[in-house]
Design an enzyme around this catalytic site. Structure first.
Site, PDB file in Angstrom:
ATOM      1  N   ALA A  66      35.556 -19.675  30.952  1.00 42.43           N
ATOM      2  CA  ALA A  66      34.372 -19.045  30.367  1.00 42.43           C
ATOM      3  C   ALA A  66      34.137 -17.732  31.107  1.00 42.43           C
ATOM      4  CB  ALA A  66      33.167 -19.964  30.529  1.00 42.43           C
ATOM      5  N   GLU A 115      40.018 -26.292  29.129  1.00 41.42           N
ATOM      6  CA  GLU A 115      39.221 -27.103  28.187  1.00 41.42           C
ATOM      7  C   GLU A 115      39.595 -26.778  26.737  1.00 41.42           C
ATOM      8  OE1 GLU A 115      35.599 -25.906  30.292  1.00 41.42           O
ATOM      9  OE2 GLU A 115      35.072 -28.008  30.482  1.00 41.42           O
TER      10      GLU A 115
HETATM   11  N1  CAA Z   1      35.343 -14.575  33.610  1.00 43.29           N
HETATM   12  C1  CAA Z   1      35.180 -13.247  33.633  1.00 43.29           C
HETATM   13  N2  CAA Z   1      36.110 -12.371  34.062  1.00 43.29           N
HETATM   14  C2  CAA Z   1      37.276 -12.891  34.494  1.00 43.29           C
HETATM   15  C3  CAA Z   1      37.521 -14.291  34.501  1.00 43.29           C
HETATM   16  C4  CAA Z   1      36.489 -15.150  34.029  1.00 43.29           C
HETATM   17  N3  CAA Z   1      36.637 -16.477  33.958  1.00 43.29           N
HETATM   18  N4  CAA Z   1      38.753 -14.498  35.013  1.00 43.29           N
HETATM   19  C5  CAA Z   1      39.256 -13.286  35.290  1.00 43.29           C
HETATM   20  N5  CAA Z   1      38.371 -12.319  34.984  1.00 43.29           N
HETATM   21  C6  CAA Z   1      38.521 -10.875  35.143  1.00 43.29           C
HETATM   22  C7  CAA Z   1      38.348 -10.456  36.584  1.00 43.29           C
HETATM   23  O1  CAA Z   1      36.984 -10.327  36.908  1.00 43.29           O
HETATM   24  C8  CAA Z   1      39.078  -9.137  36.602  1.00 43.29           C
HETATM   25  O2  CAA Z   1      38.254  -8.165  36.024  1.00 43.29           O
HETATM   26  P1  CAA Z   1      38.037  -6.730  36.754  1.00 43.29           P
HETATM   27  O3  CAA Z   1      39.405  -6.106  36.734  1.00 43.29           O
HETATM   28  O4  CAA Z   1      37.042  -6.040  35.899  1.00 43.29           O
HETATM   29  O5  CAA Z   1      37.562  -7.041  38.133  1.00 43.29           O
HETATM   30  C9  CAA Z   1      40.240  -9.383  35.633  1.00 43.29           C
HETATM   31  O6  CAA Z   1      39.858 -10.484  34.825  1.00 43.29           O
HETATM   32  C10 CAA Z   1      41.543  -9.728  36.330  1.00 43.29           C
HETATM   33  O7  CAA Z   1      41.303 -10.826  37.187  1.00 43.29           O
HETATM   34  P2  CAA Z   1      41.696 -10.812  38.763  1.00 43.29           P
HETATM   35  O8  CAA Z   1      41.687  -9.435  39.292  1.00 43.29           O
HETATM   36  O9  CAA Z   1      40.836 -11.824  39.445  1.00 43.29           O
HETATM   37  O10 CAA Z   1      43.215 -11.328  38.673  1.00 43.29           O
HETATM   38  P3  CAA Z   1      44.020 -12.112  39.801  1.00 43.29           P
HETATM   39  O11 CAA Z   1      45.436 -12.127  39.341  1.00 43.29           O
HETATM   40  O12 CAA Z   1      43.717 -11.590  41.140  1.00 43.29           O
HETATM   41  O13 CAA Z   1      43.438 -13.627  39.727  1.00 43.29           O
HETATM   42  C11 CAA Z   1      42.672 -15.621  38.609  1.00 43.29           C
HETATM   43  C12 CAA Z   1      43.624 -14.401  38.571  1.00 43.29           C
HETATM   44  C13 CAA Z   1      43.101 -16.565  39.728  1.00 43.29           C
HETATM   45  C14 CAA Z   1      42.788 -16.330  37.277  1.00 43.29           C
HETATM   46  C15 CAA Z   1      41.212 -15.124  38.867  1.00 43.29           C
HETATM   47  O14 CAA Z   1      40.918 -14.092  37.927  1.00 43.29           O
HETATM   48  C16 CAA Z   1      40.175 -16.193  38.724  1.00 43.29           C
HETATM   49  O15 CAA Z   1      40.002 -17.011  39.617  1.00 43.29           O
HETATM   50  N6  CAA Z   1      39.425 -16.193  37.587  1.00 43.29           N
HETATM   51  C17 CAA Z   1      38.329 -17.101  37.388  1.00 43.29           C
HETATM   52  C18 CAA Z   1      38.825 -18.505  37.016  1.00 43.29           C
HETATM   53  C19 CAA Z   1      37.668 -19.457  36.862  1.00 43.29           C
HETATM   54  O16 CAA Z   1      36.932 -19.710  37.816  1.00 43.29           O
HETATM   55  N7  CAA Z   1      37.491 -19.996  35.657  1.00 43.29           N
HETATM   56  C20 CAA Z   1      36.420 -20.924  35.376  1.00 43.29           C
HETATM   57  C21 CAA Z   1      35.275 -20.182  34.752  1.00 43.29           C
HETATM   58  S1  CAA Z   1      33.821 -21.167  34.647  1.00 43.29           S
HETATM   59  C22 CAA Z   1      33.991 -22.092  33.240  1.00 43.29           C
HETATM   60  O17 CAA Z   1      34.991 -22.024  32.541  1.00 43.29           O
HETATM   61  C23 CAA Z   1      32.799 -22.962  32.948  1.00 43.29           C
HETATM   62  C24 CAA Z   1      32.936 -23.933  31.842  1.00 43.29           C
HETATM   63  O18 CAA Z   1      33.634 -24.938  31.918  1.00 43.29           O
HETATM   64  C25 CAA Z   1      32.114 -23.786  30.658  1.00 43.29           C
END
Ligand code: CAA
Length: 258
Positions: A66, A115
């Site tokens: 999300a 999911e």
């Molecule tokens: N939401 C919003 N933006 C996201 C995102 C997310 N879930 N995942 C990645 N992005 C964005 C980053 O913010 C970044 O944007 P900017 O360039 O503007 O900063 C861009 O995508 C690239 O991401 P990274 O620079 O972080 O890339 P990376 O290769 O270093 O890392 C990753 C990759 C490990 C997937 C990391 O992006 C990450 O941990 N993302 C979040 C994953 C996460 O926590 N997902 C769960 C979300 S909560 C949820 O889903 C709740 C639910 O059940 C309803």
């Protein structure tokens, strides 16, 4: 309807839907969920479509969850509404479609991304895919059905480990755990999804709809799956496709399901 966050395409009886926010690793914001709902409904209602393939754009992510930036300042009621609406519009909606959805997991499938794959009926992954539910590392829990569907797919113990550690597993581990059905190199992923889709297209769409309803019944509270199976089995007998399928067998030819 024109889309800003997804793309769609049709090839013969396969409909392709791609989440297209590669700069955000295809994270699911509200607008994307709305567009996915619309596109999935249209494909499900389209008589020419038999199978849907769902994937993410780029070579890095299926869907990274999300959109965290969208809900970072939410309170309790906003959080409840986000989960309830998402489940209704997208995750439960996919699970209960009458046409199979194949998730082609081409990279990160995290949080709402995993999911989304789990709500789909069949999952295949590329060998670079990483899967996980990292929500507790953000101070929240999976809200789009993850606590329920992960345990259904991999068992309670493994689900508890994945959810409480917030860790990611590799595509191969996911296959060993039963979370994805097949793993291939990234450039072979779409061909594999299409191969499965083509096999599905050879069969009775009506029978597939009935079978999916009966399988899902086991996971619905208060519903007797065996009773649903009996009812759906009976319903198949009244259909043209049943006549075609059984007649083709007797005539030693391939059935032609329209
Ligand atoms: N939401 C919003 N933006 C996201 C995102 C997310 N879930 N995942 C990645 N992005 C964005 C980053 O913010 C970044 O944007 P900017 O360039 O503007 O900063 C861009 O995508 C690239 O991401 P990274 O620079 O972080 O890339 P990376 O290769 O270093 O890392 C990753 C990759 C490990 C997937 C990391 O992006 C990450 O941990 N993302 C979040 C994953 C996460 O926590 N997902 C769960 C979300 S909560 C949820 O889903 C709740 C639910 O059940 C309803």
């Amino acid at each position: 309807m024109s889309y800003e966050n997804i793309t769609t395409a049709q090839k013969e009886r396969i409909h392709y839907i791609t989440v297209n926010r590669p700069k955000q690793l295809n994270a699911l914001n509200k607008a994307t969920i709305q567009e996915l709902h619309h596109a999935l409904k249209a494909a499900n209602d389209d008589k020419g479509t038999r199978v849907i393939i769902l994937t993410g754009s780029g070579d890095k992510a299926f869907v990274a969850g999300a959109d965290i930036k969208e809900f970072a300042d939410f309170g309790t009621e906003d959080g409840k509404a986000l989960a309830a609406e998402g489940q209704k519009k997208l995750f439960d909606f996919i699970e209960n479609l009458s046409k199979p959805v194949i998730a082609a997991v081409n990279g990160f499938a995290l949080g709402g991304g995993l999911e989304l794959a789990m709500a789909s009926h069949i999952r295949v992954a590329s060998d670079n895919a990483k899967l996980g539910l990292p929500e507790v590392s953000l101070g929240v829990i999976p809200g789009y059905g993850g606590t329920q569907r992960l345990a259904q797919l991999v068992g309670r113990g493994k689900a508890m480990e994945m959810i409480t550690t917030a860790g990611m597993i590799s595509a191969e581990e996911a296959k060993d755990w039963g979370l994805v059905n097949h793993v291939v190199a990234q450039d072979e992923l779409m061909a594999l999804a299409e191969k499965i889709a083509s096999k599905i297209c050879n069969n009775s769409g009506n029978a597939i709809k009935s079978a999916m309803k009966a399988v899902n019944a086991n996971y619905t509270d208060g519903v007797d799956g065996y009773a649903v199976e009996v009812a759906e089995f009976g319903n198949c007998f009244g259909t043209e496709e049943f006549v075609e399928g059984t007649t083709a067998f007797v005539e030693k030819r391939k059935p032609e399901f329209k």
